[in-house]
Design a protein around this motif. Structure first.
Motif, short mmCIF file in Angstrom:
data_model
loop_
_atom_site.label_atom_id
_atom_site.label_comp_id
_atom_site.label_asym_id
_atom_site.label_seq_id
_atom_site.Cartn_x
_atom_site.Cartn_y
_atom_site.Cartn_z
N LEU A 62 -35.83 -41.21 -49.23
CA LEU A 62 -35.00 -42.33 -49.65
C LEU A 62 -34.44 -43.05 -48.44
N CYS A 63 -33.83 -44.22 -48.68
CA CYS A 63 -33.18 -44.97 -47.61
C CYS A 63 -31.67 -44.77 -47.72
N ALA A 64 -31.02 -44.61 -46.58
CA ALA A 64 -29.59 -44.31 -46.60
C ALA A 64 -28.88 -44.91 -45.41
N ARG A 65 -27.61 -45.20 -45.62
CA ARG A 65 -26.70 -45.58 -44.53
C ARG A 65 -25.91 -44.33 -44.19
N VAL A 66 -26.04 -43.85 -42.96
CA VAL A 66 -25.45 -42.57 -42.58
C VAL A 66 -24.36 -42.80 -41.55
N THR A 67 -23.18 -42.33 -41.85
CA THR A 67 -22.05 -42.39 -40.91
C THR A 67 -21.80 -40.99 -40.39
N ARG A 68 -21.80 -40.84 -39.09
CA ARG A 68 -21.59 -39.51 -38.51
C ARG A 68 -20.17 -39.38 -37.96
N ASN A 69 -19.59 -38.20 -38.19
CA ASN A 69 -18.29 -37.89 -37.64
C ASN A 69 -18.41 -37.69 -36.13
N PRO A 70 -17.31 -37.70 -35.40
CA PRO A 70 -17.39 -37.49 -33.95
C PRO A 70 -18.06 -36.18 -33.55
N ASP A 71 -18.06 -35.17 -34.42
CA ASP A 71 -18.74 -33.90 -34.10
C ASP A 71 -20.21 -33.92 -34.47
N GLY A 72 -20.74 -35.06 -34.96
CA GLY A 72 -22.16 -35.19 -35.27
C GLY A 72 -22.52 -34.92 -36.72
N SER A 73 -21.59 -34.39 -37.52
CA SER A 73 -21.89 -34.10 -38.92
C SER A 73 -21.92 -35.39 -39.74
N ILE A 74 -22.69 -35.34 -40.85
CA ILE A 74 -22.80 -36.50 -41.73
C ILE A 74 -21.54 -36.64 -42.57
N GLN A 75 -20.97 -37.83 -42.60
CA GLN A 75 -19.72 -38.06 -43.31
C GLN A 75 -19.99 -38.30 -44.80
N THR A 76 -19.27 -37.56 -45.65
CA THR A 76 -19.31 -37.79 -47.09
C THR A 76 -17.87 -37.94 -47.59
N GLN A 77 -17.70 -38.02 -48.91
CA GLN A 77 -16.37 -38.27 -49.45
C GLN A 77 -15.48 -37.04 -49.49
N GLU A 78 -16.03 -35.85 -49.21
CA GLU A 78 -15.17 -34.67 -49.19
C GLU A 78 -14.09 -34.82 -48.14
N VAL A 79 -12.90 -34.35 -48.44
CA VAL A 79 -11.76 -34.48 -47.53
C VAL A 79 -11.40 -33.11 -46.99
N VAL A 80 -11.25 -33.02 -45.67
CA VAL A 80 -10.82 -31.77 -45.05
C VAL A 80 -9.33 -31.59 -45.30
N SER A 81 -8.91 -30.37 -45.56
CA SER A 81 -7.50 -30.08 -45.85
C SER A 81 -6.61 -30.56 -44.72
N PRO A 82 -5.57 -31.36 -45.02
CA PRO A 82 -4.73 -31.92 -43.96
C PRO A 82 -3.61 -31.00 -43.51
N SER A 83 -3.42 -29.87 -44.17
CA SER A 83 -2.28 -29.02 -43.82
C SER A 83 -2.77 -27.81 -43.04
N LEU A 84 -2.56 -27.83 -41.74
CA LEU A 84 -2.95 -26.72 -40.88
C LEU A 84 -1.73 -26.30 -40.07
N HIS A 85 -1.57 -24.99 -39.92
CA HIS A 85 -0.37 -24.52 -39.25
C HIS A 85 -0.33 -24.90 -37.78
N LEU A 86 -1.48 -25.30 -37.22
CA LEU A 86 -1.50 -25.68 -35.81
C LEU A 86 -0.85 -27.04 -35.57
N ILE A 87 -0.62 -27.80 -36.64
CA ILE A 87 -0.12 -29.17 -36.49
C ILE A 87 1.19 -29.33 -37.25
N SER A 88 2.16 -29.93 -36.60
CA SER A 88 3.44 -30.08 -37.26
C SER A 88 3.39 -31.20 -38.29
#
Length: 573
Positions: A62-88
């Motif tokens: 198929l044909c696709a428009r692919v957006t890659r994250n800065p780490d090279g992974s393909i970006q989709t609509q899934e959201v990474v959890s924003p609450s991490l104890h390393l960040i205030s």
């Protein structure tokens, strides 16, 4: 459910589309490309499950428009959890959203550095001491923030003395703050680094004796890479399909019912009544296949069809099977072709029972597959892959040898030692298969090709395979085929033969000559019914179509003259 992560990772880009996304008609999720007459999906606007569904429904192509994250992974609509104890809680949500994907990723993956203009920094000198004496020192403090002004913790900040080149390094605190003290009164530069933000450099920070200077560094998000074009799961021939499948069966298709839907695709459950098992085990004579289909497309098969299927179990806890390969894991064959596949699968099953077959045994099996028209593509593609790997390996060694000779005699001696070690080591299976072919086997394969009066799509892999060891005869064969059709230059035959000639000769000039020929083909013999053309486009195609045969004939004549001239030149010199 099917395995979306695996399907997403298997996709490879096969062609980069020159048409911009903005020039296509459609919505934020799917648009229509008027150049290639295909729909283009934006993966960043879809979930992984939706991507898996359309990938399987498109048979892995198929044909696709692919957006890659800065780490090279393909970006989709899934959201990474924003609450991490390393960040205030005061930290940048942008950093929070990507930190889990960035753990273990070095700053080397960041984009090119951004030089912050003077307007982007704030210099606020404050009196640390009212006295200014010789030898007095200064300090720099500040915070690092994102484009919205939220602080960013964990940023590596490097301070460079522009006079002495001396450097100091620190990291921002949970509040995004950094601090450098006891500094000489000189000019300095600050560099802030943290993936996925752009590396930011602030230059010409002038310190004053006995004073503390405040510098706020504003970091921009790293630019993601966007590619758009054809995406496909690599085509796997019979042996690769067999190896990656848990269950290989000949079965009759029973009732099919949709069980789920995802946008324009449906997950369908099909009953399969097993006739014969070529690999794996099943206690039941009836099993169920789960597969994705486009909502408005004709089904890939119908009730009562006899199918050859390469299957794998669905995810743990989910009943039934799915295709082990979206593109070639399901084969609807004629009775004659099914009999041929059955024979060769039984041979492969015998070879692999309780032992690892030798490369010579597999090579002989692939030759038998290639000699059989029904399985010709399967055998020739597998052998050709081996020859391509062997060529690439030999080419790589040659390049290493040339570079080493240019560098030094010592490097040449070292490389020669490595080459000797390579000869003693065991090559991988694909290379062994290519190396195992005897002169007699190669001659049989070549003669089979030369006996074909009219090449079909299944025969081209055999042609490319034979070109590895007998390029002259293959080129002569292609030229004979082209001369036979030169008077009419029919669309499909002429296009396939000229393209094959360019591939076999690996001639860039010849490849350019085939480009206008292929452009002419776009307007010839193309059915307009059912295609999404505008009235203006339909009128243009109808206007150009009558001229296409003559243009094809002219292009083919030019190609023949070019190749024949090149063949004569070495003899005359």
């Amino acid at each position: 459910m099917t395995q979306p992560n695996n399907k997403l990772n298997q996709l490879q880009s096969t062609f980069v589309c020159p048409t911009s996304w903005e020039a296509m008609a459609g919505n934020h999720r799917k648009r229509f490309c008027s150049e290639c007459r295909k729909h283009v999906y934006d993966f960043s606007q879809m979930t992984r499950r939706e991507v898996a569904a359309v990938t399987e429904a498109a048979r892995g192509n198929l044909c696709a428009r692919v957006t890659r994250n800065p780490d090279g992974s393909i970006q989709t609509q899934e959201v990474v959890s924003p609450s991490l104890h390393l960040i205030s809680r005061r930290a940048s949500p942008l950093a929070a959203a990507v930190v889990s994907a960035m753990l273990g990723i070095t700053p080397a993956l960041a984009t090119n550095a951004m030089i912050a203009p003077p307007s982007a920094i704030q210099l606020a000198p404050t009196a640390a001491s009212q006295q200014k004496t010789d030898g007095a020192t200064a300090a720099i403090i500040g915070t690092v923030v994102d484009p919205q002004g939220a602080v960013i913790p964990g940023v590596t900040v490097t301070l460079t003395n522009l006079v002495s080149s001396e450097q100091k390094v620190t990291k921002t605190s949970e509040n995004g703050a950094y601090r450098f003290e006891n500094l000489a009164v000189e000019k300095y530069a600050l560099k802030a680094e943290l993936t996925p933000f752009k590396t930011t450099i602030v230059t010409d920070v002038q310190l004053l004796a006995g004073q503390q200077t405040t510098v706020e560094i504003r970091m921009e998000i790293g630019v993601v890479s966007v590619t758009m074009g054809a995406m496909a799961i690599p085509e796997r021939p019979l042996r690769a399909l067999y190896e990656r499948s848990a269950l290989v069966v000949d079965a009759i298709a029973g009732k099919s019912v949709p069980v789920e839907s995802e946008k324009e695709t449906n997950l369908v459950k099909t009953e399969l009544r097993i006739n014969e098992i070529f690999k794996g085990q099943s206690k039941r004579k009836t099993i169920y296949l789960y597969h994705w289909n486009y909502e408005h497309d004709e089904p890939q098969f119908n009730y009562g069809d006899q199918l050859l299927l390469f299957l794998t179990a669905r995810e743990e806890g989910q009943p039934g099977y799915e295709l082990s390969d979206s593109g070639r894991g399901l084969k609807k064959l004629s009775a004659r072709d099914l009999a041929a596949y059955t024979l060769h699968l039984q041979e492969l099953e015998t070879l692999t029972i309780d032992r690892q077959p030798t490369a010579a045994e597999i090579a002989d099996w692939l030759v038998r597959c290639t000699l059989d028209p029904a399985t010709r593509w399967e055998g020739a593609r597998d052998l050709r892959d081996g020859f391509r790997e062997l060529q690439a390996c030999e080419q790589e060694k040659k390049q290493k040898a040339e570079a080493a000779k240019a560098a030094a005699k010592e490097a040449v001696a070292q490389l020669q030692e490595e080459l000797e070690e390579d000869k003693e080591s065991e090559p991988d299976l694909a290379q062994q298969l290519a190396a195992q072919l005897t002169a007699a086997q190669k001659e049989r394969l070549t003669n089979t090709l030369l006996a074909i009066e009219k090449l079909s799509e299944q025969d081209y892999e055999l042609l490319y395979l034979a070109a590895h060891w007998d390029q002259d005869r293959v080129v002569s064969y292609l030229l004979r085929q082209l001369r036979q059709i030169a008077a009419t230059a029919p669309h499909n035959e002429a296009s396939g033969l000229t393209r094959a000639l360019a591939v076999v000769l690996a001639d860039e000039e010849l490849d350019k000559l085939t480009e206008p020929f292929n452009e002419v083909d776009l307007y010839a013999d193309e059915p307009l019914d059912g295609l999404d053309y505008s009235e203006e486009e339909r009128a243009e195609i109808k206007e150009k179509a009558p001229l296409a045969p003559a243009k094809r004939k002219s292009a083919l004549t030019s190609i023949l003259r070019y190749v024949e001239l090149k063949q004569r030149l070495p003899r005359s010199q």
